[in-house]
Design an enzyme around this catalytic site. Structure first.
Site, PDB file in Angstrom:
ATOM      1  N   LYS A 188     -87.799  10.404 -70.465  1.00 18.24           N
ATOM      2  CA  LYS A 188     -87.652  11.817 -70.108  1.00 18.24           C
ATOM      3  C   LYS A 188     -86.789  12.014 -68.865  1.00 18.24           C
ATOM      4  O   LYS A 188     -86.056  12.998 -68.774  1.00 18.24           O
ATOM      5  CB  LYS A 188     -88.994  12.536 -70.003  1.00 18.24           C
ATOM      6  CG  LYS A 188     -89.945  11.966 -68.997  1.00 18.24           C
ATOM      7  CD  LYS A 188     -91.263  12.706 -69.046  1.00 18.24           C
ATOM      8  CE  LYS A 188     -92.379  11.989 -68.325  1.00 18.24           C
ATOM      9  NZ  LYS A 188     -92.068  11.049 -67.268  1.00 18.24           N
ATOM     10  N   ARG A 195     -98.720  17.111 -65.262  1.00 18.96           N
ATOM     11  CA  ARG A 195     -99.254  15.884 -65.844  1.00 18.96           C
ATOM     12  C   ARG A 195    -100.742  15.996 -66.124  1.00 18.96           C
ATOM     13  O   ARG A 195    -101.337  15.052 -66.641  1.00 18.96           O
ATOM     14  CB  ARG A 195     -99.028  14.733 -64.873  1.00 18.96           C
ATOM     15  CG  ARG A 195     -97.891  13.786 -65.295  1.00 18.96           C
ATOM     16  CD  ARG A 195     -97.742  12.805 -64.183  1.00 18.96           C
ATOM     17  NE  ARG A 195     -97.121  11.581 -64.498  1.00 18.96           N
ATOM     18  CZ  ARG A 195     -95.877  11.263 -64.139  1.00 18.96           C
ATOM     19  NH1 ARG A 195     -95.097  12.151 -63.581  1.00 18.96           N
ATOM     20  NH2 ARG A 195     -95.426  10.063 -64.358  1.00 18.96           N
ATOM     21  N   ARG A 208     -85.967  -1.358 -67.085  1.00 24.00           N
ATOM     22  CA  ARG A 208     -85.654  -0.131 -66.365  1.00 24.00           C
ATOM     23  C   ARG A 208     -85.252  -0.425 -64.916  1.00 24.00           C
ATOM     24  O   ARG A 208     -85.869  -1.262 -64.250  1.00 24.00           O
ATOM     25  CB  ARG A 208     -86.900   0.741 -66.379  1.00 24.00           C
ATOM     26  CG  ARG A 208     -86.637   2.160 -66.062  1.00 24.00           C
ATOM     27  CD  ARG A 208     -87.667   2.975 -66.747  1.00 24.00           C
ATOM     28  NE  ARG A 208     -88.752   3.263 -65.835  1.00 24.00           N
ATOM     29  CZ  ARG A 208     -89.437   4.401 -65.887  1.00 24.00           C
ATOM     30  NH1 ARG A 208     -89.166   5.302 -66.788  1.00 24.00           N
ATOM     31  NH2 ARG A 208     -90.413   4.597 -65.056  1.00 24.00           N
ATOM     32  N   ARG A 223     -88.658  -0.545 -60.078  1.00 21.03           N
ATOM     33  CA  ARG A 223     -89.755   0.117 -59.366  1.00 21.03           C
ATOM     34  C   ARG A 223     -91.000  -0.751 -59.404  1.00 21.03           C
ATOM     35  O   ARG A 223     -91.285  -1.390 -60.402  1.00 21.03           O
ATOM     36  CB  ARG A 223     -90.061   1.458 -60.037  1.00 21.03           C
ATOM     37  CG  ARG A 223     -89.200   2.563 -59.537  1.00 21.03           C
ATOM     38  CD  ARG A 223     -89.248   3.765 -60.418  1.00 21.03           C
ATOM     39  NE  ARG A 223     -90.602   4.114 -60.857  1.00 21.03           N
ATOM     40  CZ  ARG A 223     -90.854   5.190 -61.598  1.00 21.03           C
ATOM     41  NH1 ARG A 223     -89.875   5.984 -61.967  1.00 21.03           N
ATOM     42  NH2 ARG A 223     -92.077   5.465 -61.968  1.00 21.03           N
ATOM     43  N   ARG A 236    -100.668   3.000 -66.381  1.00 12.76           N
ATOM     44  CA  ARG A 236     -99.980   4.302 -66.450  1.00 12.76           C
ATOM     45  C   ARG A 236    -100.049   4.878 -67.863  1.00 12.76           C
ATOM     46  O   ARG A 236    -100.170   6.090 -68.040  1.00 12.76           O
ATOM     47  CB  ARG A 236     -98.520   4.155 -66.000  1.00 12.76           C
ATOM     48  CG  ARG A 236     -98.418   3.894 -64.497  1.00 12.76           C
ATOM     49  CD  ARG A 236     -97.019   3.509 -64.091  1.00 12.76           C
ATOM     50  NE  ARG A 236     -96.102   4.623 -64.161  1.00 12.76           N
ATOM     51  CZ  ARG A 236     -94.779   4.483 -64.180  1.00 12.76           C
ATOM     52  NH1 ARG A 236     -94.237   3.276 -64.147  1.00 12.76           N
ATOM     53  NH2 ARG A 236     -94.008   5.536 -64.223  1.00 12.76           N
TER      54      ARG A 236
HETATM   55  P1  AMP Z   1     -92.779   9.183 -62.407  1.00  6.50           P
HETATM   56  O1  AMP Z   1     -91.553   8.742 -61.717  1.00  6.50           O
HETATM   57  O2  AMP Z   1     -92.658  10.588 -62.948  1.00  6.50           O
HETATM   58  O3  AMP Z   1     -93.245   8.220 -63.463  1.00  6.50           O
HETATM   59  O4  AMP Z   1     -93.934   9.258 -61.303  1.00  6.50           O
HETATM   60  C1  AMP Z   1     -94.329   8.105 -60.594  1.00  6.50           C
HETATM   61  C2  AMP Z   1     -95.709   8.286 -60.005  1.00  6.50           C
HETATM   62  O5  AMP Z   1     -95.730   9.424 -59.130  1.00  6.50           O
HETATM   63  C3  AMP Z   1     -96.814   8.552 -61.004  1.00  6.50           C
HETATM   64  O6  AMP Z   1     -97.303   7.364 -61.593  1.00  6.50           O
HETATM   65  C4  AMP Z   1     -97.839   9.238 -60.119  1.00  6.50           C
HETATM   66  O7  AMP Z   1     -98.507   8.315 -59.286  1.00  6.50           O
HETATM   67  C5  AMP Z   1     -96.965  10.110 -59.230  1.00  6.50           C
HETATM   68  N1  AMP Z   1     -96.714  11.438 -59.849  1.00  6.50           N
HETATM   69  C6  AMP Z   1     -95.512  11.948 -60.241  1.00  6.50           C
HETATM   70  N2  AMP Z   1     -95.657  13.170 -60.764  1.00  6.50           N
HETATM   71  C7  AMP Z   1     -96.985  13.441 -60.733  1.00  6.50           C
HETATM   72  C8  AMP Z   1     -97.785  14.554 -61.137  1.00  6.50           C
HETATM   73  N3  AMP Z   1     -97.243  15.634 -61.724  1.00  6.50           N
HETATM   74  N4  AMP Z   1     -99.121  14.476 -60.924  1.00  6.50           N
HETATM   75  C9  AMP Z   1     -99.678  13.400 -60.338  1.00  6.50           C
HETATM   76  N5  AMP Z   1     -99.005  12.327 -59.931  1.00  6.50           N
HETATM   77  C10 AMP Z   1     -97.668  12.333 -60.129  1.00  6.50           C
END
Ligand code: AMP
Length: 210
Positions: A13, A88, A123, A156, A167
């Site tokens: 995404k 989320r 990634r 990451r 996750r």
């Molecule tokens: P992402 O890069 O979108 O996969 O986000 C990485 C991490 O940031 C996630 O695994 C969460 O720990 C935190 N995070 C990002 N967006 C959210 C959200 N909307 N709600 C809660 N935690 C978030």
């Protein structure tokens, strides 16, 4: 156009958000990128969020809702935006509704868990600007270097295999119910994630038009 991109971590995404935001000239807002930036800068938010993030858990709703409220109030969101990684949880979606934000379309990019684990290992993200790449599906022009800003590409910490499993569990438990939430509102479109980024983009653009 106000859009939400849903999908499991690693479904692609973020990449789609980056492509679509250019086509529509609207900002792509990634709560993950905002949080990572705060961690890097050692801000209060970053300190609060780091342990959740590193273990694959969600950062508490109140924290991310605060982030998004501030971000959506900025001028560049006037003509629309793409939300990548927010909401989320159901309370986050309800908070958006309570802010009076009208969402036009929600696209969920569907990829089976088994494929995700394989994808995540390839990634890479830019350590400077956060742009995303993949060793197989979205290679940078020069190995290890960001096309956009020349920053170094890194893996990451939360893309490590054990964290990916956690996750995915969190995604199915807390985020996937959002599909039902937006289906009931008539806003949801499902897109089957494809091997080639461009093929997924074509399906996503079609889902925005119908
Ligand atoms: P992402 O890069 O979108 O996969 O986000 C990485 C991490 O940031 C996630 O695994 C969460 O720990 C935190 N995070 C990002 N967006 C959210 C959200 N909307 N709600 C809660 N935690 C978030």
């Amino acid at each position: 156009m106000n859009l939400i991109l849903l999908g499991a971590p690693g479904a692609g995404k973020g990449t789609q958000a980056e492509i679509i935001c250019e086509q529509f000239s609207i900002p792509s807002i990634s709560t993950g990128n905002i949080i990572r930036e705060s961690v890097k800068n050692g801000t209060e938010l970053g300190l609060k969020a780091k342990s959740y993030m590193d273990s694959g858990e969600l950062v508490p709703d109140a924290v991310v809702i605060g982030i998004i409220k501030e971000r959506l109030a900025q001028d560049d969101c006037q003509n629309g935006f793409i939300l990548d990684g927010f909401p989320r949880t159901i309370p986050q979606a309800e908070a958006l509704d309570q802010m009076g934000v009208v969402i036009d379309r929600v696209v969920s990019i569907e990829v089976a868990d088994e494929k995700i684990a394989a994808r995540m290992s390839g990634r890479r993200v830019c350590s400077k600007c956060g742009a995303s790449y993949h060793l197989e599906y979205k290679k940078p022009a020069k190995d290890g270097v960001c096309d956009a800003c020349g920053g170094e590409l890194i893996q990451r910490k939360d893309d490590a295999p054990e964290t990916v499993i956690e996750r995915l569990r969190v995604y199915h438990e807390q985020t996937e119910p959002l599909k039902d939430y937006y289906e009931k509102a008539g806003k949801l479109r499902l897109v089957e994630g494809q091997e080639q980024v461009a093929d997924t983009t074509a399906l996503t653009l079609a889902a925005l038009k119908d």
